[in-house]
Design an enzyme around this catalytic site. Sequence first.
Site, short mmCIF file in Angstrom:
data_model
loop_
_atom_site.label_atom_id
_atom_site.label_comp_id
_atom_site.label_asym_id
_atom_site.label_seq_id
_atom_site.Cartn_x
_atom_site.Cartn_y
_atom_site.Cartn_z
N GLN A 127 -4.91 -12.71 -12.20
CA GLN A 127 -4.70 -11.60 -12.72
C GLN A 127 -3.29 -11.66 -13.61
O GLN A 127 -2.85 -10.20 -13.73
CB GLN A 127 -5.59 -10.51 -12.05
CG GLN A 127 -4.47 -10.19 -11.24
CD GLN A 127 -5.36 -9.21 -10.35
OE1 GLN A 127 -6.49 -8.73 -9.50
NE2 GLN A 127 -5.06 -7.32 -10.52
N GLN A 162 -8.68 6.46 -9.76
CA GLN A 162 -8.11 6.96 -11.46
C GLN A 162 -6.80 6.00 -12.37
O GLN A 162 -7.16 6.04 -13.45
CB GLN A 162 -8.51 7.72 -11.69
CG GLN A 162 -9.06 8.48 -12.91
CD GLN A 162 -8.58 9.98 -13.37
OE1 GLN A 162 -8.59 11.17 -12.38
NE2 GLN A 162 -7.85 10.21 -13.94
N LEU A 220 0.85 -1.27 -0.26
CA LEU A 220 -0.03 0.21 -0.29
C LEU A 220 0.80 1.31 -0.09
O LEU A 220 1.91 0.92 0.84
CB LEU A 220 -0.90 0.10 1.20
CG LEU A 220 -2.02 -0.92 1.10
CD1 LEU A 220 -3.05 -0.71 2.73
CD2 LEU A 220 -2.82 -1.11 0.09
N HIS A 273 -3.34 4.36 -1.98
CA HIS A 273 -4.58 3.56 -1.31
C HIS A 273 -4.97 4.41 -0.13
O HIS A 273 -6.11 4.08 0.49
CB HIS A 273 -3.34 2.25 -0.78
CG HIS A 273 -3.36 1.15 -2.09
ND1 HIS A 273 -1.98 0.80 -2.33
CD2 HIS A 273 -4.20 0.46 -2.64
CE1 HIS A 273 -1.82 0.27 -3.51
NE2 HIS A 273 -3.54 -0.12 -3.54
O1 PAF Z 1 -5.85 -3.04 -7.98
C1 PAF Z 1 -5.48 -3.31 -7.72
O2 PAF Z 1 -4.99 -3.31 -6.49
C2 PAF Z 1 -6.35 -5.04 -8.36
O3 PAF Z 1 -6.12 -5.32 -9.38
C3 PAF Z 1 -7.71 -5.44 -7.49
C4 PAF Z 1 -8.88 -4.22 -7.50
C5 PAF Z 1 -7.57 -4.83 -5.97
C6 PAF Z 1 -7.56 -6.55 -7.65
O4 PAF Z 1 -7.02 -7.94 -7.08
#
Ligand code: PAF
Length: 291
Positions: free
Chosen positions: A61, A148, A33, A37
């Site tokens: 992902q 964003q 973070l 965040h």
């Molecule tokens: O933006 C991110 O950190 C990731 O893509 C998310 C939305 C937490 C999904 O794993």
Amino acid sequence: MEVIRNIGDLKKWRQSCRANGQTVGFVPTMGALHEGHGALIARSAADHPQTVVSIFVNPTQFGPGEDLARYPRTLEADLGLSNSHGATMVFVPEVKDIYPPGSDSWVEVLGVGDHWCGASRPGHFRGVSTVVAKLFLLVEPVTAYFGQKDAQQAVLLGKMVNDLRFGLTMVICPTVRESDGLAMSSRNRYLNDWERGQAIGLFRALEEGALLVNRGETDAKKMERVMRAKLHEFAPQAEVDYLGFADRVTFQPQVLVATPCVVLGAIRLGKTRLIDNILMGEPRMGIVGLG
Ligand code: PAF
């Protein structure tokens, strides 16, 4: 601030919020973070008595050869930052909680993810929409907060929320930048000093694109050439993944640029991939996905 590591305890916690009539805001993250965040957490904490931050490095992902294994894991520092910005609970699930053995169900949003990051990272957005859908179902937030900087992700998830009637609101908060303009990102910590010096080239290139649009230029190809030149002025070693202009709602590329649009780019510096964007014209991104 509580830390919950399994779904059983999460359900009990969520039930007690309901019993106490407390609404829940939610900031999904992959950890590592930073103040970007922090701004999302603070916004949620201002809006809701309960704010959940999830920390989960979502394997689905990441493509083969991407940075899943070396993605920074900094849990202690993340808990400190979450707490100091007003989170009341941090959810840290394991892979088996989110993807039970044998699970093979996916959420796929068609269209918005066809180009840009979706084209460079096949399967990436399917992993994002699937994990976020699962997290929404578990956490049951009234509002979810996203940055964003990941504009394509935000619009794609907003569409998912609308299409699947999640019944929550997504708030998209402005990109938080370093003092020279570099968008804050968990991946910035991969950059060595020399790469960090060049990283600002991406934002400078996007600013150049925005300037040209504001001057009335419409030819995307021509502007892309100018943006590449600006990028390489600051970052001679940067490899361009994409630079261009997208429709704000569909994220289809614009050939003849018209606002509202988004000027967006992705570059590689060494092994690090950076993305950024500038929104042009009204409406601002603010709130998408009214369930
Ligand atoms: O933006 C991110 O950190 C990731 O893509 C998310 C939305 C937490 C999904 O794993």
